[in-house]
Design a protein around this motif. Structure first.
Motif, PDB file in Angstrom:
ATOM      1  N   PRO A  84       0.809  -1.237   0.000  1.00 49.17           N
ATOM      2  CA  PRO A  84       0.000   0.000   0.000  1.00 49.17           C
ATOM      3  C   PRO A  84       0.835   1.275   0.000  1.00 49.17           C
ATOM      4  N   ILE A  85       1.921   1.320   0.778  1.00 54.37           N
ATOM      5  CA  ILE A  85       2.749   2.529   0.828  1.00 54.37           C
ATOM      6  C   ILE A  85       3.363   2.828  -0.532  1.00 54.37           C
ATOM      7  N   PHE A  86       3.911   1.809  -1.196  1.00 50.09           N
ATOM      8  CA  PHE A  86       4.529   2.018  -2.510  1.00 50.09           C
ATOM      9  C   PHE A  86       3.476   2.404  -3.551  1.00 50.09           C
ATOM     10  N   ILE A  87       2.278   1.838  -3.410  1.00 45.04           N
ATOM     11  CA  ILE A  87       1.207   2.178  -4.347  1.00 45.04           C
ATOM     12  C   ILE A  87       0.736   3.613  -4.115  1.00 45.04           C
ATOM     13  N   PHE A  88       0.733   4.071  -2.863  1.00 43.37           N
ATOM     14  CA  PHE A  88       0.401   5.475  -2.604  1.00 43.37           C
ATOM     15  C   PHE A  88       1.415   6.403  -3.283  1.00 43.37           C
ATOM     16  N   ILE A  89       2.699   6.022  -3.268  1.00 41.87           N
ATOM     17  CA  ILE A  89       3.730   6.805  -3.968  1.00 41.87           C
ATOM     18  C   ILE A  89       3.472   6.796  -5.473  1.00 41.87           C
ATOM     19  N   PHE A  90       3.095   5.639  -6.000  1.00 42.70           N
ATOM     20  CA  PHE A  90       2.748   5.515  -7.412  1.00 42.70           C
ATOM     21  C   PHE A  90       1.588   6.444  -7.775  1.00 42.70           C
ATOM     22  N   ILE A  91       0.563   6.446  -6.941  1.00 38.56           N
ATOM     23  CA  ILE A  91      -0.608   7.298  -7.184  1.00 38.56           C
ATOM     24  C   ILE A  91      -0.219   8.770  -7.141  1.00 38.56           C
ATOM     25  N   ALA A  92       0.650   9.147  -6.200  1.00 34.47           N
ATOM     26  CA  ALA A  92       1.118  10.528  -6.115  1.00 34.47           C
ATOM     27  C   ALA A  92       1.855  10.923  -7.391  1.00 34.47           C
ATOM     28  N   ALA A  93       2.711  10.024  -7.900  1.00 30.14           N
ATOM     29  CA  ALA A  93       3.449  10.294  -9.138  1.00 30.14           C
ATOM     30  C   ALA A  93       2.499  10.455 -10.313  1.00 30.14           C
ATOM     31  N   HIS A  94       1.471   9.609 -10.368  1.00 35.26           N
ATOM     32  CA  HIS A  94       0.491   9.708 -11.451  1.00 35.26           C
ATOM     33  C   HIS A  94      -0.282  11.020 -11.367  1.00 35.26           C
ATOM     34  N   ALA A  95      -0.714  11.368 -10.161  1.00 34.89           N
ATOM     35  CA  ALA A  95      -1.551  12.552  -9.983  1.00 34.89           C
ATOM     36  C   ALA A  95      -0.820  13.829 -10.377  1.00 34.89           C
ATOM     37  N   ILE A  96       0.450  13.914 -10.033  1.00 34.00           N
ATOM     38  CA  ILE A  96       1.183  15.158 -10.295  1.00 34.00           C
ATOM     39  C   ILE A  96       1.719  15.201 -11.726  1.00 34.00           C
ATOM     40  N   GLY A  97       1.768  14.045 -12.393  1.00 31.22           N
ATOM     41  CA  GLY A  97       2.280  13.982 -13.759  1.00 31.22           C
ATOM     42  C   GLY A  97       1.210  13.662 -14.775  1.00 31.22           C
ATOM     43  N   GLN A  98       1.191  12.400 -15.230  1.00 30.97           N
ATOM     44  CA  GLN A  98       0.277  11.980 -16.295  1.00 30.97           C
ATOM     45  C   GLN A  98      -1.175  12.334 -16.011  1.00 30.97           C
ATOM     46  N   GLY A  99      -1.616  12.065 -14.790  1.00 27.87           N
ATOM     47  CA  GLY A  99      -3.025  12.273 -14.482  1.00 27.87           C
ATOM     48  C   GLY A  99      -3.496  13.687 -14.736  1.00 27.87           C
ATOM     49  N   SER A 100      -2.677  14.669 -14.360  1.00 36.67           N
ATOM     50  CA  SER A 100      -3.069  16.066 -14.525  1.00 36.67           C
ATOM     51  C   SER A 100      -2.729  16.626 -15.892  1.00 36.67           C
ATOM     52  N   VAL A 101      -1.753  16.032 -16.564  1.00 35.52           N
ATOM     53  CA  VAL A 101      -1.260  16.607 -17.820  1.00 35.52           C
ATOM     54  C   VAL A 101      -2.001  16.091 -19.048  1.00 35.52           C
ATOM     55  N   ILE A 102      -2.383  14.816 -19.070  1.00 35.15           N
ATOM     56  CA  ILE A 102      -2.821  14.192 -20.325  1.00 35.15           C
ATOM     57  C   ILE A 102      -3.979  14.932 -20.994  1.00 35.15           C
ATOM     58  N   TRP A 103      -5.037  15.245 -20.253  1.00 31.06           N
ATOM     59  CA  TRP A 103      -6.204  15.853 -20.904  1.00 31.06           C
ATOM     60  C   TRP A 103      -5.940  17.313 -21.258  1.00 31.06           C
ATOM     61  N   VAL A 104      -5.099  17.991 -20.465  1.00 30.58           N
ATOM     62  CA  VAL A 104      -4.694  19.355 -20.798  1.00 30.58           C
ATOM     63  C   VAL A 104      -3.889  19.347 -22.094  1.00 30.58           C
ATOM     64  N   PHE A 105      -2.878  18.497 -22.147  1.00 33.39           N
ATOM     65  CA  PHE A 105      -1.944  18.465 -23.264  1.00 33.39           C
ATOM     66  C   PHE A 105      -2.643  18.112 -24.577  1.00 33.39           C
ATOM     67  N   ILE A 106      -3.464  17.079 -24.566  1.00 33.37           N
ATOM     68  CA  ILE A 106      -4.139  16.670 -25.810  1.00 33.37           C
ATOM     69  C   ILE A 106      -5.101  17.754 -26.283  1.00 33.37           C
ATOM     70  N   SER A 107      -5.711  18.479 -25.346  1.00 28.50           N
ATOM     71  CA  SER A 107      -6.669  19.532 -25.740  1.00 28.50           C
ATOM     72  C   SER A 107      -5.970  20.757 -26.315  1.00 28.50           C
ATOM     73  N   GLU A 108      -4.632  20.852 -26.182  1.00 28.76           N
ATOM     74  CA  GLU A 108      -3.901  22.035 -26.611  1.00 28.76           C
ATOM     75  C   GLU A 108      -3.198  21.877 -27.960  1.00 28.76           C
ATOM     76  N   ILE A 109      -2.848  20.661 -28.358  1.00 28.23           N
ATOM     77  CA  ILE A 109      -1.871  20.487 -29.436  1.00 28.23           C
ATOM     78  C   ILE A 109      -2.471  20.407 -30.838  1.00 28.23           C
ATOM     79  N   PHE A 110      -3.800  20.347 -30.949  1.00 29.93           N
ATOM     80  CA  PHE A 110      -4.437  20.307 -32.265  1.00 29.93           C
ATOM     81  C   PHE A 110      -5.083  21.658 -32.578  1.00 29.93           C
ATOM     82  N   PRO A 111      -5.155  22.047 -33.855  1.00 27.02           N
ATOM     83  CA  PRO A 111      -5.816  23.308 -34.218  1.00 27.02           C
ATOM     84  C   PRO A 111      -7.312  23.254 -33.902  1.00 27.02           C
ATOM     85  N   ASN A 112      -7.935  24.433 -33.826  1.00 26.80           N
ATOM     86  CA  ASN A 112      -9.330  24.519 -33.384  1.00 26.80           C
ATOM     87  C   ASN A 112     -10.259  23.600 -34.159  1.00 26.80           C
TER      88      ASN A 112
END
Length: 439
Positions: free
Chosen positions: A337-365
């Motif tokens: 559980p402790i290592f998985i909590f670290i994994f979740i923290a890494a996901h939340a601050i990286g991929q989890g927060s970035v993916i939908w922002v990034f994909i919504s920005e890189i294509f023309p209107n």
């Protein structure tokens, strides 16, 4: 700015339902397998997998209503899908019908990953776009936490607690559906439809510091160019944003995030925790997720998307390697559980927060919804395949090797961030659309 935040939060509440729908099954899936005596293969691929394949269908075809009816109407119909799915899933008595209603909910999840980020990115000022689109991800993890807590509180309700678990989603789904009614339409979509004056009134509320006529002219020029040239995202000139969207979605799922979210209680039991402790540890996953997603909201427009991906990738590699080692070496106790909590923290601050922002920005209107559909489809096809294989893989090669494979894939993600991923913070959607295309 207060209006923009309100509109963004209303649209982003689709993410709450995404998160709730994704995780709520984790508390019910073992009960359902026991009640219906399903094999691991049928349970993984159908009972669990149908919602995922619904998500794939929603992501593949979600660009059509998003473009044709507009972002706002699409978000409204997504709410209706969630209500139908929640009530239907709670009332059925067989796995086949249950899978059909879960498929309907999946349609809502997949379509929301297109319509909600596209809508928020199109109403947000450049300097706040990352934070506002990331509200969607924040709502996803809030929905996940709510589902974990709901599952725990309802674990002894009635003779069949799973019905209450999956049916509870109908309440936030109804609230969301009514909230969508108060938001305006996307001004960029309105301009593409030729409704210039209506778009102008909305744009004037979004950003008063710029020359509206020049802004509208630039948006209209790109929209008209897209219509006259009949462009699509698979043209050679758009191969760079296409590759960027594919790879960020690909690595998102090969981190193992959805496999863990769907099977968190089972993974904790595999590590030696009792059932009640595993459900409580699942709530810990939700709490960790929401804390670090909130931190990412604060950082994404300050440090940028690329820096957060660096931090997240390194956190993934360390935590997944330690989870793998814990299973190989039988560390037991609270180590997994402790290592998985670290994994979740890494996901939340990286991929989890970035993916939908990034994909919504890189294509023309004029191609944003199609680009979102492509990135979301890649994400959800893998999200359907990988978690569906988890029960079988745990039984055959064991969880240690499964997590070791995920750790190796995150080394590859680190290379993607280092050598391919551009920074998008602070740039207008129009500038990004032009800058990433190849004339």
């Amino acid at each position: 700015m207060n209006k923009i935040i309100l509109w963004s939060l209303c649209a982003a509440f689709a993410g709450f339902l995404f998160g709730f729908d994704t995780v709520v099954i984790s508390g019910a899936e073992k009960q359902l397998q026991q009640i219906w005596q399903s094999s691991d293969a049928f349970h993984g691929t159908y009972v669990i997998g149908m919602a995922l394949w619904g998500t794939v269908a929603g992501a593949v075809f979600g660009s059509f209503p998003t473009n044709f009816f507009g972002r706002k109407k699409s978000l409204f119909f997504i709410g209706i899908l969630y209500v139908i799915s929640a009530l239907g899933s709670a009332l059925v008595d067989d796995p086949i019908t249950f899978g059909i209603f879960r498929f309907i909910g999946g349609l809502g999840v997949g379509a929301s990953t297109i319509a909600a980020p596209a809508y928020i990115s199109e109403i947000a000022p450049e300097k706040d776009r990352g934070r506002l689109v990331a509200f969607y991800q924040f709502n996803i993890v809030l929905g996940m936490l709510a589902a974990y807590a709901s599952n725990y509180l309802l674990r002894e309700t009635g003779s069949e607690p799973w019905r209450w678990m999956v049916g509870m989603e109908a309440l936030p789904a109804l609230i969301y559906t009514f909230l969508v009614l108060i938001i305006p339409q996307s001004p960029r979509w309105l301009i593409a439809q030729g409704k210039i004056e209506k778009a102008r009134s909305i744009l004037s509320k979004i950003d008063t510091s710029k020359n509206l006529d020049a802004k509208i002219a630039e948006i209209k020029r790109q929209a008209d160019h897209g219509k006259s040239s009949h462009e699509n995202i698979f043209m050679k000139k758009y191969r760079k944003p296409l590759a960027l969207a594919f790879l960020i979605a690909f690595f998102n799922q090969f981190s193992g995030i959805n496999a863990l979210l769907y099977y968190a209680p089972r993974i904790f039991e595999e590590a030696g925790l009792e059932e009640s402790a595993s459900l409580l540890s699942s709530i810990g996953v939700g709490v960790t997720n929401i804390i670090f997603t909130f931190l990412a909201l604060f950082l994404i427009d300050r440090l940028g998307r690329r820096t957060l991906m660096f931090i997240g990738s390194i956190g993934y590699i360390i935590s997944l390697s330690m989870v793998s080692a814990a299973f190989f070496l039988n560390w037991g106790g609270m180590s997994v559980p402790i290592f998985i909590f670290i994994f979740i923290a890494a996901h939340a601050i990286g991929q989890g927060s970035v993916i939908w922002v990034f994909i919504s920005e890189i294509f023309p209107n004029h191609l944003r919804a199609d680009g979102q559909a492509f990135g979301s489809s890649t994400h959800w096809v893998l999200a359907a395949i990988i978690p569906s294989m988890v029960p079988v893989l745990f039984g055959s090669i064991g969880p240690g090797w499964v997590f070791a494979c995920f750790a190796f894939m995150m080394v590859l993600q680190l290379l993607y961030v280092k050598f391919m991923m551009p920074e998008t913070k602070g740039k207008s959607l129009e500038d990004l659309g032009l800058g990433l295309s190849e004339e």
